[in-house]
Design a protein around this motif. Sequence first.
Motif, short mmCIF file in Angstrom:
data_model
loop_
_atom_site.label_atom_id
_atom_site.label_comp_id
_atom_site.label_asym_id
_atom_site.label_seq_id
_atom_site.Cartn_x
_atom_site.Cartn_y
_atom_site.Cartn_z
N GLY A 160 -30.04 26.75 28.65
CA GLY A 160 -29.98 25.80 27.50
C GLY A 160 -31.21 25.63 26.81
O GLY A 160 -30.52 24.12 25.76
N ARG A 161 -32.60 26.03 27.20
CA ARG A 161 -33.03 25.31 26.78
C ARG A 161 -34.00 26.21 26.34
O ARG A 161 -34.47 27.22 26.65
N VAL A 162 -34.95 25.76 25.23
CA VAL A 162 -35.74 27.09 24.99
C VAL A 162 -37.22 26.06 25.01
O VAL A 162 -37.30 24.78 24.51
N ARG A 163 -38.31 26.14 25.55
CA ARG A 163 -40.12 25.90 26.07
C ARG A 163 -41.05 26.02 25.39
O ARG A 163 -40.70 27.30 24.39
N VAL A 164 -42.10 25.86 25.02
CA VAL A 164 -42.98 26.79 23.87
C VAL A 164 -44.67 26.83 25.02
O VAL A 164 -44.65 26.76 26.50
N LEU A 165 -45.04 27.61 25.10
CA LEU A 165 -45.60 28.23 25.43
C LEU A 165 -46.64 28.89 24.43
O LEU A 165 -47.62 29.26 23.12
N PHE A 212 -39.18 22.50 23.18
CA PHE A 212 -38.38 22.52 21.66
C PHE A 212 -37.28 21.97 21.47
O PHE A 212 -36.98 21.45 20.52
N LEU A 213 -36.20 22.63 22.65
CA LEU A 213 -35.04 22.60 21.95
C LEU A 213 -34.34 22.69 23.67
O LEU A 213 -34.47 23.22 24.70
#
Length: 395
Positions: A78-83, A93-94
């Motif tokens: 359930g997570r959005v990660r930023v590269l 990110f979320l």
Amino acid sequence: GGEGGPVEDLPMGGLDLGALVRGVVAVLLLGLLGCGPASAPGTPGIGVQKVVDGLEQPLYITHAGDGSGRLYILEQPGRVRVLEDGRLLETPFLDLTDRVLSRGNEQGLLGLAFAPGFRESGVFYVHYTGRPDGRTVLARYRLQDGDPRRGDAASEEVLLTVGQPYANHNGGALLFGPDGYLYLALGDGGSAGDPENRAQNLESLLGKILRLDVSQPGPYRIPPDNPFVGKPGRDEIWAYGLRNPWRISFDRETGDLYIADVGQNAVEEVSFQPAGSPGGENYGWRIWEGSRRYAQGEAPGAVFPVAEYTHAEGGCSITGGYVYRGQAIPDLVGTYLYGDYCTGYIWGLRPVDGQWQTARLLDSGLNITSFGEDEAGEVYVVDRGGAIYRIVAED
């Protein structure tokens, strides 16, 4: 693949004359059972280069189209990660783990799409399976204080929910087409063999690709030229007859649509919808599994795949990719890349002299859950083990 899509087998599916008559072109399954890349004439040598690791069950990677060069990575729980600049930011990110149901092998955070004009609007869309029952949720979000590194989980506007009778076959792909509409690919609802024949039922949104107008505030609207507007069937439907479309993509240059659909027990397939299609295509499931008959009944106007491979030939669950439009590998330009979750094979598919040909380009050794593009058109591979790789040229 036998009971669902690419992630369900974790601790965590021959051409016939009738198909050929309907216009299926012969597919050259070159080097499928070998140990190294296929050696077809003109086949480019490719490899994979690790970009980042340390991720938890990554399922997708995409960009925001805002000129920043940032990449956004979905983690299934359930997570959005930023590269950013090659570095994985510590703060997600979320984080939607409070509302995402990820107990089933194919449940979780499945799709992410940034709105055209995201740089100005800060609007993006997410597809996930929601608590408590695993229903499909399509929702709109906004940035937190305009920060492109932080989405605001509290800004959620749920646009669509679809009940899911079983835990598998949730589909996942969420993307904007060249026409500015939002496309959502949904599986047939799960179990095995589509027991209620939902994929052929035009009153169900399961086993379909949906096409929605989300350009205005508030609820989605139906594009007036959707194929079932004013006809029997749900107005949201763009195409039907799909089992578990695990990643679809548009060729960024031509607008053609490629659909990778996970097979039941025998055949994995790639279908092709040319740019300018009015929609309404029936891709045949559950009557057809690839170009093989699976069940009795009718699939009116069934469109057969342009490429397929069988489980007997190696593989178990297809993962759709992208037509390569980058600059790093000139010989690869115009080639659609796709892979198999179980074997890690990566194939290239392209039309040659009016016939579709496919060749195995790489035995990656990865559990491929997705491919992705950056803004420049370079292609990435997502490995279930927690890493992202870039496809590179290999001498």
